[in-house]
Structure formats: C-alpha cells, structure tokens
Design a protein around this motif. Structure first.
Motif, PDB file in Angstrom:
ATOM      1  N   ILE A 130      16.713  -3.580  -9.636  1.00 57.04           N
ATOM      2  CA  ILE A 130      18.112  -3.843  -9.281  1.00 57.04           C
ATOM      3  C   ILE A 130      18.464  -3.161  -7.965  1.00 57.04           C
ATOM      4  CG2 ILE A 130      20.509  -3.431  -9.970  1.00 57.04           C
ATOM      5  CD1 ILE A 130      19.555  -3.678 -12.892  1.00 57.04           C
ATOM      6  N   ILE A 131      18.038  -1.901  -7.825  1.00 59.51           N
ATOM      7  CA  ILE A 131      18.324  -1.133  -6.602  1.00 59.51           C
ATOM      8  C   ILE A 131      17.648  -1.779  -5.397  1.00 59.51           C
ATOM      9  CG2 ILE A 131      17.971   1.083  -5.439  1.00 59.51           C
ATOM     10  CD1 ILE A 131      18.163   2.386  -8.259  1.00 59.51           C
ATOM     11  N   LEU A 132      16.367  -2.171  -5.552  1.00 60.80           N
ATOM     12  CA  LEU A 132      15.631  -2.786  -4.448  1.00 60.80           C
ATOM     13  C   LEU A 132      16.245  -4.130  -4.053  1.00 60.80           C
ATOM     14  CD1 LEU A 132      11.945  -1.969  -5.491  1.00 60.80           C
ATOM     15  CD2 LEU A 132      13.170  -1.065  -3.501  1.00 60.80           C
ATOM     16  N   TYR A 133      16.674  -4.892  -5.050  1.00 55.38           N
ATOM     17  CA  TYR A 133      17.328  -6.176  -4.764  1.00 55.38           C
ATOM     18  C   TYR A 133      18.592  -5.961  -3.944  1.00 55.38           C
ATOM     19  CZ  TYR A 133      19.561 -10.706  -5.594  1.00 55.38           C
ATOM     20  OH  TYR A 133      20.161 -11.926  -5.425  1.00 55.38           O
ATOM     21  N   TYR A 134      19.385  -4.979  -4.337  1.00 56.74           N
ATOM     22  CA  TYR A 134      20.631  -4.684  -3.614  1.00 56.74           C
ATOM     23  C   TYR A 134      20.320  -4.200  -2.197  1.00 56.74           C
ATOM     24  CZ  TYR A 134      24.727  -2.136  -2.044  1.00 56.74           C
ATOM     25  OH  TYR A 134      25.765  -1.670  -1.283  1.00 56.74           O
ATOM     26  N   LYS A 135      19.352  -3.325  -2.048  1.00 63.64           N
ATOM     27  CA  LYS A 135      19.016  -2.784  -0.729  1.00 63.64           C
ATOM     28  C   LYS A 135      18.494  -3.883   0.196  1.00 63.64           C
ATOM     29  CE  LYS A 135      17.200   1.150   0.111  1.00 63.64           C
ATOM     30  NZ  LYS A 135      16.280   2.315   0.185  1.00 63.64           N
ATOM     31  N   TYR A 136      17.712  -4.805  -0.362  1.00 68.14           N
ATOM     32  CA  TYR A 136      17.164  -5.893   0.442  1.00 68.14           C
ATOM     33  C   TYR A 136      18.278  -6.746   1.038  1.00 68.14           C
ATOM     34  CZ  TYR A 136      14.934 -10.384   1.501  1.00 68.14           C
ATOM     35  OH  TYR A 136      14.529 -11.541   2.117  1.00 68.14           O
ATOM     36  N   PRO A 167      -1.828   0.169  -7.816  1.00 64.15           N
ATOM     37  CA  PRO A 167      -0.382   0.044  -7.613  1.00 64.15           C
ATOM     38  C   PRO A 167      -0.102  -0.836  -6.402  1.00 64.15           C
ATOM     39  CG  PRO A 167      -1.074   2.360  -7.756  1.00 64.15           C
ATOM     40  CD  PRO A 167      -2.314   1.545  -7.622  1.00 64.15           C
ATOM     41  N   LEU A 168       1.090  -1.391  -6.313  1.00 65.47           N
ATOM     42  CA  LEU A 168       1.462  -2.167  -5.134  1.00 65.47           C
ATOM     43  C   LEU A 168       1.520  -1.256  -3.916  1.00 65.47           C
ATOM     44  CD1 LEU A 168       4.310  -4.551  -6.366  1.00 65.47           C
ATOM     45  CD2 LEU A 168       1.842  -4.758  -6.596  1.00 65.47           C
ATOM     46  N   ASP A 169       1.157  -1.813  -2.757  1.00 64.02           N
ATOM     47  CA  ASP A 169       1.299  -1.025  -1.540  1.00 64.02           C
ATOM     48  C   ASP A 169       2.779  -0.883  -1.203  1.00 64.02           C
ATOM     49  OD1 ASP A 169       2.154  -3.142   0.488  1.00 64.02           O
ATOM     50  OD2 ASP A 169       0.276  -4.027  -0.184  1.00 64.02           O
ATOM     51  N   ASN A 170       3.074  -0.021  -0.248  1.00 64.61           N
ATOM     52  CA  ASN A 170       4.469   0.312   0.050  1.00 64.61           C
ATOM     53  C   ASN A 170       5.296  -0.919   0.423  1.00 64.61           C
ATOM     54  OD1 ASN A 170       6.452   1.188   2.553  1.00 64.61           O
ATOM     55  ND2 ASN A 170       6.592   2.536   0.789  1.00 64.61           N
ATOM     56  N   ALA A 171       4.748  -1.809   1.254  1.00 62.36           N
ATOM     57  CA  ALA A 171       5.499  -2.992   1.682  1.00 62.36           C
ATOM     58  C   ALA A 171       5.701  -3.975   0.541  1.00 62.36           C
ATOM     59  CB  ALA A 171       4.775  -3.676   2.840  1.00 62.36           C
ATOM     60  N   ALA A 172       4.762  -4.035  -0.394  1.00 62.28           N
ATOM     61  CA  ALA A 172       4.811  -5.034  -1.469  1.00 62.28           C
ATOM     62  C   ALA A 172       5.828  -4.704  -2.550  1.00 62.28           C
ATOM     63  CB  ALA A 172       3.425  -5.171  -2.104  1.00 62.28           C
ATOM     64  N   LYS A 173       6.254  -3.439  -2.628  1.00 57.46           N
ATOM     65  CA  LYS A 173       7.098  -3.012  -3.748  1.00 57.46           C
ATOM     66  C   LYS A 173       8.426  -3.763  -3.824  1.00 57.46           C
ATOM     67  CE  LYS A 173       5.374   1.622  -4.838  1.00 57.46           C
ATOM     68  NZ  LYS A 173       4.057   1.544  -4.264  1.00 57.46           N
ATOM     69  N   ILE A 174       8.919  -4.247  -2.696  1.00 60.20           N
ATOM     70  CA  ILE A 174      10.201  -4.949  -2.686  1.00 60.20           C
ATOM     71  C   ILE A 174      10.101  -6.355  -3.265  1.00 60.20           C
ATOM     72  CG2 ILE A 174       9.864  -5.875  -0.341  1.00 60.20           C
ATOM     73  CD1 ILE A 174      13.228  -4.607  -1.678  1.00 60.20           C
TER      74      ILE A 174
END
Length: 426
Positions: free
Chosen positions: A332-338, A10-17
C-alpha cells in the motif's frame, strides 16, 4: 539456493515497487522484438529457447510473497512460445506460483521477448533476446561456436543474479533533493483496451549527423525533442485556456549504470536522469533545451551523484522500521509513493537501449529491432523507446490516449531537420 538445490532470491532494489503497482493496464511488462528478413523457423526457435533456459536459469522463476518481502523462486516450467496476436506487453497472471515472468512470442518474421520488470531491465532483456537469436541461427547452420563470444556457451556466473544495488550501496551519503511536480499531457484517455503503439524508423546516420552538429549524443538529441514537444503542447493549450498547475517539463531517462559500476548482473541495474525545463521562464529554443539536456545528462551520470540515488533507494529498504512492516502494508505504501512521488515527478519517459551488435555472419539476417517500454500509466499517458541496429534506429511510442498529437509533433520536428521517417504499426 534452498535445501532442494532450487534457486531463489529476494527482489532487487528496483524490482520491489513493481508487485505493488502492477495491474492489467499498468502491466510493468517490457517487450523487445527482432524483425527478421525471412519467416521464422519454429523448430529452430524452440531449440534456441530451450538452450536459453539453461543459460539463464535465474529467469525461470515465479513471484512469491513472504511475510515481509516478495521473492523469486525457480520453477521447472518451460518458457512459453506463443503466437503473437498483436497484444503487446500483456500482464502476467498473478497468484499462480508456477507462473513465469517471461514469454516468447512469434508471428511471421518477428520474434519478441516479453519480461516483467520484476526480473530485469532493458539490458537483461536485450542480452536474453540476443542469446536466443544466436542460438537460433546456430541451429540453422549460420554460426559456428568460434564465431560467438564465450558468454553464450558458458554456464551462468553467480554474479549474473546478484543485486548490484546492494553491492554498491554506501553508508552516510546525503540523499537527493526532492523536486517539484511535473507537467503532464492534457489528452483524454482511450476506452479500454487503451495501449497502442506507433513505430517510426529513422536513418541512424542522419540522426547521428544532426546530433554531431550540435555536439551531443543521439539520446541527448531525442530527449531534447521530447522536451520541446512537451513545451509546445503546454503553451498551445495555455493559449486555448487550458492551464496546468505544474510548470516543469521533465523527462525520465533510464541509464544503464553497469557502465559506471562494473557488474555482470542480469537483474535490474538502472537509474534515472531527469532533464527538465521550467515553463514559467518562457519558451526555450531547441538549442537552449539541448544545452540543458547535455549538461544534466553529464552531471547526473557522475559516479558520486549516482551513489546518492543508490544510497537513498537501498538505504530506505534497510531501515529497521521499514523491514518490519508486513508485505500487505508495504504494498500500500509503495503504491502510494509511486503515484504521489513517482510519476508526479516527470512528464514522460524516453528509454534508449543503444545500438545492437550481432556476430558478422548473421547481421544481414535481421532487418531491425523495436523496444516497447511498459505501458504508461494514466498520468504519463505516453512514453518512448529507442533502439538501433545497422543503419536503422526505431522509435516506439506507447500511448493510452485518443490523441496522436505528441507523436505527430515529435516526428514533424525530426522531419523538418531533414531526417527521413518511415511510420509502421504492429
């Protein structure tokens, strides 16, 4: 490993965005370049990259989307060695399962490695390029095995591809307090393609001496100059009737937390310190800004405060509700949060990879290094990468605007302090 013996993770925590926000312009690709003192021997470079593939099998992966999360899976494709045509940090192609997230570029005497931030941070990229250089000069007969660290000859350790954020996650730790939005530079964007770079080569001894006189690190000094430049631009534009509703100048400074939490991981393992000044309080002197930066950097690299950030980041992905959201909705949520809670919170980025060390027999073969962080987005507009080697320190300014005012002001201040500067474009 799966049933076929292929590596996946799985992607690491920082990579998920990054899969959610990456695009042709916001590529999330980082570049590190070594400028040699002689033309690159292509045959030796091919051999070096081939050896590096075997040493770092966890970098030979492609991105895949599951139902809930993205993951990385190993592929057999060789790492591509391409002619460097001057396009820096170009996006990797999407939706092709065999596509790697790393490439090597070469032009005359320059070797560059580009990685998607999905794979690793600056430390992982630096380790990879250093390994290629060591193998390259070994092939040319300039290094013996007994002159290099055993890391370069051993097989990959499992810990090298662990998600160290998860390893050091602690339950029931209070989260970080939300911050007000930051001031952003008022410059107009260039027409596409927007991203361009300017490199400034400085004397390490001169900048080190200036920092020492103030009792701070080189990073502290350069971050303070960044904040000072933002402040000057803010007040000048305010005098000309151009106002910003956001009054905080804040710089994001990535910190390699392997120095705080021991791990061998070559995946992302960095967090951010964000020194700031409140522009409503009037103009700060450079010494006042230095004091703010110094204490902020000292305070926020404390292990207990770092653990709060890890707790917030990893805790949210472990939430049962979040885990059950389909990947398309997560994106979509991650894009908005970023865009609403990420880049709204800081005015710029300064990434310092520190000073590179190479084995003595080949030190004189490299002139200098450059680090190019991923292209800034439309809100940040400009960022800065810093790296040192031997007697040189290189600043790289990535810019997507029509203005070079920020870089001009920044370098003018350094010049006023008696620091010699050589400008170069690549």
């Amino acid at each position: 490993m799966n049933d076929k013996g292929t590596f996946w993770t799985p992607l690491d925590n920082a990579a998920k965005i990054f899969p959610a926000i990456r695009s042709k312009e916001n590529t999330t690709v980082i570049r590190l370049s070594a400028n040699l003192k002689e033309r690159v021997t292509i045959s030796s470079l091919f051999k070096a990259v081939k050896r590096a593939e075997k040493r770092f099998p966890y970098f030979k992966v492609s991105l895949h989307g599951g139902f809930f999360w993205y993951y990385l899976e190993q592929v057999n494709n060789p790492i591509r060695i391409l002619h460097d045509n001057g396009v820096t940090c170009k996006a990797f192609k999407r939706n092709q399962e065999s596509n790697l997230l790393v490439r090597i570029l070469v032009h005359k005497n320059k070797i560059s490695a580009e990685f998607s931030h999905i794979l690793t941070d600056g430390y992982g990229l630096l380790t990879f390029l250093k390994t290629i250089l060591i193998y390259y000069f070994q092939d040319k007969g300039l290094l013996d095995t007994n002159q290099i660290d055993s890391f370069y000859t051993m097989k990959a350790d499992k810990e090298e591809y662990e998600d160290a954020y998860n390893r050091y996650f602690k339950e029931n730790i209070p989260h970080v307090v939300k911050q007000p939005k930051a001031f952003h530079l008022p410059f107009h964007l260039k027409k596409k393609p927007r991203f361009h770079l300017l490199f400034a080569i400085l004397s390490i001894q001169q900048i080190k001496q200036k920092a020492k006189e103030k009792g701070v690190s080189i990073t502290d000094y350069l971050v303070a100059v960044y904040l000072l430049t933002l402040q000057d631009i803010y007040h000048e534009y305010k005098q000309n009737g151009i106002f910003s509703s956001n009054k905080i100048a804040r710089v994001q400074v990535p910190v390699n937390i392997r120095n705080i939490y021991p791990t061998k991981t070559m995946r992302n393992f960095s967090l951010f310190v964000m020194p700031e000044i409140d522009l409503r309080l009037g103009k700060y002197t450079f010494d006042e800004i230095l004091k703010v930066v110094y204490h902020k950097m000292q305070l926020e690299t404390d292990e207990k405060l770092i653990s709060k950030i890890i707790s917030r980041n990893v805790g949210s992905e472990r939430n049962l509700i979040v885990r059950g959201i389909p990947i398309w909705l997560k994106s979509i949520i991650l894009y908005y949060k970023y865009h609403s809670q990420g880049t709204n919170m800081y005015s710029g980025v300064l990434t310092n990879l520190g000073k590179i060390e190479l084995p003595d027999p080949i030190r004189h073969k490299v002139d200098y290094f450059t680090i190019s962080p991923p292209p800034p987005n439309k809100r940040l507009k400009i960022n800065c990468g810093v790296i040192g080697y031997e007697d040189k320190i290189t600043l790289s300014f990535g810019n997507i605007t029509n203005s070079n005012e920020f870089e001009r002001r920044y370098l003018h201040f350094l010049s006023q302090q008696g620091i010699n500067i050589r400008i170069t474009k690549h």
